[in-house]
Write an enzyme that holds these catalytic residues in place. Sequence first.
Site, PDB file in Angstrom:
ATOM      1  CG  MET A   1       1.239   3.128  -5.037  1.00 13.68           C
ATOM      2  SD  MET A   1       2.649   2.021  -5.306  1.00 13.68           S
ATOM      3  CE  MET A   1       1.906   0.581  -5.973  1.00 13.68           C
ATOM      4  N   PRO A   2      -0.486   6.445  -4.592  1.00 13.23           N
ATOM      5  CG  PRO A   2      -2.037   7.590  -3.301  1.00 13.23           C
ATOM      6  CD  PRO A   2      -1.733   6.247  -3.879  1.00 13.23           C
ATOM      7  CE1 TYR A   3       8.240   6.777  -3.215  1.00 10.48           C
ATOM      8  CE2 TYR A   3       8.326   9.119  -3.698  1.00 10.48           C
ATOM      9  CZ  TYR A   3       8.945   7.970  -3.279  1.00 10.48           C
ATOM     10  OH  TYR A   3      10.264   7.990  -2.924  1.00 10.48           O
ATOM     11  CE  LYS A  35      -5.297   9.610  -5.148  1.00  9.11           C
ATOM     12  NZ  LYS A  35      -5.576   9.176  -6.500  1.00  9.11           N
ATOM     13  CB  VAL A  41       4.468   4.268  -1.336  1.00 10.48           C
ATOM     14  CG1 VAL A  41       5.934   4.162  -0.960  1.00 10.48           C
ATOM     15  CG2 VAL A  41       3.961   2.982  -1.954  1.00 10.48           C
TER      16      VAL A  41
END
Length: 67
Positions: A1-3, A35, A41
Amino acid sequence: MPYVNIKITNENVTPEKKAELIKGATQLLVDVLGKNPNTTVVVIDEVHTDNWGVAGKTITVRRKNGQ
């Protein structure tokens, strides 16, 4: 989950412009890193210009000086 955390000064950025930033940052991660946009996010933090400095001066002062 990229932030992704985007920090900007609080100088009247509209909700529409913030939505563009969120969409663009999400799409960049999709395009460059492959992604999943559904798990990406993006958070935008607005920082008061008194709390952001460049070259030894706050942004508030720099704006007043036309910089």
